[in-house]
Design a protein around this motif. Structure first.
Motif, PDB file in Angstrom:
ATOM      1  N   MET B   1       0.831  -1.199   0.000  1.00  0.00           N
ATOM      2  CA  MET B   1       0.000   0.000   0.000  1.00  0.00           C
ATOM      3  C   MET B   1       0.859   1.239   0.000  1.00  0.00           C
ATOM      4  N   GLN B   2       0.562   2.069  -0.955  1.00  0.00           N
ATOM      5  CA  GLN B   2       1.342   3.304  -0.999  1.00  0.00           C
ATOM      6  C   GLN B   2       0.534   4.389  -0.335  1.00  0.00           C
ATOM      7  N   ALA B   3       1.117   4.967   0.640  1.00  0.00           N
ATOM      8  CA  ALA B   3       0.410   6.049   1.321  1.00  0.00           C
ATOM      9  C   ALA B   3       0.425   7.272   0.424  1.00  0.00           C
ATOM     10  N   ALA B   4      -0.547   7.400  -0.407  1.00  0.00           N
ATOM     11  CA  ALA B   4      -0.625   8.553  -1.289  1.00  0.00           C
ATOM     12  C   ALA B   4      -1.498   9.613  -0.616  1.00  0.00           C
ATOM     13  N   PRO B   5      -0.884  10.552   0.007  1.00  0.00           N
ATOM     14  CA  PRO B   5      -1.649  11.496   0.821  1.00  0.00           C
ATOM     15  C   PRO B   5      -2.238  12.632   0.007  1.00  0.00           C
ATOM     16  N   ALA B   6      -2.007  12.637  -1.282  1.00  0.00           N
ATOM     17  CA  ALA B   6      -2.510  13.774  -2.050  1.00  0.00           C
ATOM     18  C   ALA B   6      -3.162  13.315  -3.341  1.00  0.00           C
ATOM     19  N   PRO B   7      -4.289  12.718  -3.266  1.00  0.00           N
ATOM     20  CA  PRO B   7      -4.998  12.341  -4.477  1.00  0.00           C
ATOM     21  C   PRO B   7      -5.525  13.578  -5.191  1.00  0.00           C
ATOM     22  N   THR B   8      -5.644  14.646  -4.478  1.00  0.00           N
ATOM     23  CA  THR B   8      -6.134  15.879  -5.052  1.00  0.00           C
ATOM     24  C   THR B   8      -5.183  16.398  -6.127  1.00  0.00           C
ATOM     25  N   ARG B   9      -3.899  16.371  -5.792  1.00  0.00           N
ATOM     26  CA  ARG B   9      -2.932  16.884  -6.739  1.00  0.00           C
ATOM     27  C   ARG B   9      -2.812  15.971  -7.955  1.00  0.00           C
ATOM     28  N   HIS B  10      -2.914  14.717  -7.671  1.00  0.00           N
ATOM     29  CA  HIS B  10      -2.903  13.753  -8.751  1.00  0.00           C
ATOM     30  C   HIS B  10      -4.085  14.013  -9.689  1.00  0.00           C
ATOM     31  N   ASP B  11      -5.211  14.273  -9.063  1.00  0.00           N
ATOM     32  CA  ASP B  11      -6.410  14.548  -9.833  1.00  0.00           C
ATOM     33  C   ASP B  11      -6.258  15.832 -10.646  1.00  0.00           C
ATOM     34  N   GLN B  12      -5.712  16.812 -10.010  1.00  0.00           N
ATOM     35  CA  GLN B  12      -5.505  18.113 -10.655  1.00  0.00           C
ATOM     36  C   GLN B  12      -4.612  17.959 -11.889  1.00  0.00           C
ATOM     37  N   ALA B  13      -3.544  17.201 -11.706  1.00  0.00           N
ATOM     38  CA  ALA B  13      -2.622  16.973 -12.823  1.00  0.00           C
ATOM     39  C   ALA B  13      -3.335  16.230 -13.945  1.00  0.00           C
ATOM     40  N   THR B  14      -4.084  15.208 -13.583  1.00  0.00           N
ATOM     41  CA  THR B  14      -4.796  14.429 -14.587  1.00  0.00           C
ATOM     42  C   THR B  14      -5.780  15.294 -15.354  1.00  0.00           C
ATOM     43  N   ARG B  15      -6.436  16.166 -14.623  1.00  0.00           N
ATOM     44  CA  ARG B  15      -7.419  17.030 -15.270  1.00  0.00           C
ATOM     45  C   ARG B  15      -6.751  17.950 -16.284  1.00  0.00           C
ATOM     46  N   LEU B  16      -5.612  18.510 -15.881  1.00  0.00           N
ATOM     47  CA  LEU B  16      -4.879  19.388 -16.789  1.00  0.00           C
ATOM     48  C   LEU B  16      -4.521  18.663 -18.079  1.00  0.00           C
ATOM     49  N   LEU B  17      -4.156  17.405 -17.937  1.00  0.00           N
ATOM     50  CA  LEU B  17      -3.762  16.645 -19.120  1.00  0.00           C
ATOM     51  C   LEU B  17      -4.965  16.325 -19.995  1.00  0.00           C
ATOM     52  N   HIS B  18      -6.052  15.950 -19.367  1.00  0.00           N
ATOM     53  CA  HIS B  18      -7.230  15.603 -20.146  1.00  0.00           C
ATOM     54  C   HIS B  18      -7.817  16.809 -20.858  1.00  0.00           C
ATOM     55  N   GLN B  19      -7.612  17.973 -20.267  1.00  0.00           N
ATOM     56  CA  GLN B  19      -8.080  19.189 -20.929  1.00  0.00           C
ATOM     57  C   GLN B  19      -7.384  19.370 -22.270  1.00  0.00           C
ATOM     58  N   ARG B  20      -6.154  18.852 -22.355  1.00  0.00           N
ATOM     59  CA  ARG B  20      -5.410  18.953 -23.613  1.00  0.00           C
ATOM     60  C   ARG B  20      -5.760  17.814 -24.559  1.00  0.00           C
ATOM     61  N   GLY B  21      -6.634  16.938 -24.112  1.00  0.00           N
ATOM     62  CA  GLY B  21      -6.984  15.803 -24.947  1.00  0.00           C
ATOM     63  C   GLY B  21      -5.847  14.809 -25.068  1.00  0.00           C
ATOM     64  N   ALA B  22      -4.972  14.809 -24.073  1.00  0.00           N
ATOM     65  CA  ALA B  22      -3.819  13.913 -24.132  1.00  0.00           C
ATOM     66  C   ALA B  22      -3.951  12.828 -23.071  1.00  0.00           C
ATOM     67  N   THR B  23      -3.267  11.765 -23.317  1.00  0.00           N
ATOM     68  CA  THR B  23      -3.310  10.677 -22.341  1.00  0.00           C
ATOM     69  C   THR B  23      -2.520  11.057 -21.098  1.00  0.00           C
ATOM     70  N   ALA B  24      -3.127  10.791 -19.971  1.00  0.00           N
ATOM     71  CA  ALA B  24      -2.468  11.117 -18.709  1.00  0.00           C
ATOM     72  C   ALA B  24      -1.570   9.949 -18.325  1.00  0.00           C
ATOM     73  N   THR B  25      -0.397   9.936 -18.889  1.00  0.00           N
ATOM     74  CA  THR B  25       0.528   8.852 -18.584  1.00  0.00           C
ATOM     75  C   THR B  25       1.117   9.057 -17.190  1.00  0.00           C
ATOM     76  N   PRO B  26       1.566   7.986 -16.563  1.00  0.00           N
ATOM     77  CA  PRO B  26       2.121   8.103 -15.215  1.00  0.00           C
ATOM     78  C   PRO B  26       3.235   9.134 -15.116  1.00  0.00           C
ATOM     79  N   ALA B  27       4.113   9.126 -16.098  1.00  0.00           N
ATOM     80  CA  ALA B  27       5.242  10.053 -16.039  1.00  0.00           C
ATOM     81  C   ALA B  27       4.762  11.499 -16.077  1.00  0.00           C
ATOM     82  N   ARG B  28       3.833  11.786 -16.947  1.00  0.00           N
ATOM     83  CA  ARG B  28       3.332  13.164 -17.053  1.00  0.00           C
ATOM     84  C   ARG B  28       2.624  13.584 -15.784  1.00  0.00           C
TER      85      ARG B  28
END
Lengths: 154, 154
Positions: B1-28
């Motif tokens: 289990m990875q203690a990921a204490p910030a799903p919000t930021r992860h979500d924020q990053a994913t949203r930014l990527l999807h807004q560009r119509g790009a795949t939200a790859t793990p690295a990005r």
DNA sequence: CGCATTTTTGCAACTGTGTTGCATTTTTTC
DNA sequence: GAAAAAATGCAACACAGTTGCAAAAATGCG
């Protein structure tokens, strides 16, 4: 002897060096001459090429050291462009001048204008020393030659 | 289990990527997370170290490519400081922000202020695209800790 | 669902700018 | 003119960033 048509610039460079109380070594004088003659900031590479074209190429380490020394003396100004290459231009004494970086050809020009150095809102505790302004865009040449994939242009 | 204490930021990053119509790859997503959490522009090295400290180091080439891609998408902004190292910061959408480069620690901060982008006097034919303003000086930390108590003062 | 295509990631080797160490030459000082 | 200091030159190095190619993941098509 080579017909050197510009002893004035050599003299000018020598004078600048003597004003600093430093020895006017050939390498320093030569670099200053090139910078005095340039209308844009010059990279290490272009300086070396210009020196080689003049029939007297100097060692790259010497050139780096001369440039470092000139920058430490406040005679020249080094700016790293977007290509991460340092370019050097003569410091115009008192006030720092703004630069123009062409996004097409990559050249760095020196603009001379009294900059209203309006330091943006600095966080508390931060000490401003100098404001560097670089305008990005296209220079006259590149703006006149649109990327029409045709390089034939007189 | 990875203690990921910030799903919000992860979500924020994913949203930014999807807004560009790009795949939200793990690295990005990871790079964007790190940049969202940073208070200053981050270099390639510090990003790699931060990722390694987070238990998931990525390849340096992948990081370079992600950064290039993000810059091409207009999501981040790359600036080369005096040490010739590129540093990356999130683009704040509409207006470019000014930067502050500390001459002591070398860090690059992002200032947010409505810059009166008064383009200095541009030569005829030159087309201005963007004005980059970098304030040089000492940051709060380095200004508060002067190098006075060092061995030789001269 | 499987397979071709595209995109992304990873590794290795490379490029190019800039630096360091040390020997040699030149300049300054006495 | 010799010693000391500064400047120069050569070789080897350090580091940021890039390129080429292959493997892996995502995407599209039948």
């Amino acid at each position: 002897m080579q017909a050197a048509p510009a002893p004035t610039r050599h003299d000018q460079a020598t004078r600048l060096l003597h004003q600093r109380g430093a020895t006017a070594t050939p390498a320093r004088v030569r670099v200053l001459q090139l910078l005095l003659a340039a209308d844009a900031a010059m990279s290490h590479q272009s300086l070396q090429q210009a020196a080689a074209a003049g029939g007297h190429p100097f060692d790259k380490v010497t050139l780096y050291r001369v440039l470092d020394w000139l920058a430490a003396q406040g005679l020249v100004h080094s700016v790293a462009g977007h290509d991460r290459v340092r370019r050097f231009s003569l410091m115009n004494a008192h006030h720092a001048h703004a630069h123009f970086e062409c996004g097409v050809c990559g050249r760095l020009f020196c603009l001379r204008g009294s900059l209203a150095s309006a330091t943006p809102e600095l966080p508390p505790g931060f000490v401003s020393d100098r404001v560097d302004i670089t305008v990005h865009g296209r220079c006259a040449e590149c703006a006149a030659a649109p990327p029409a994939s045709e390089a034939s242009e007189e």
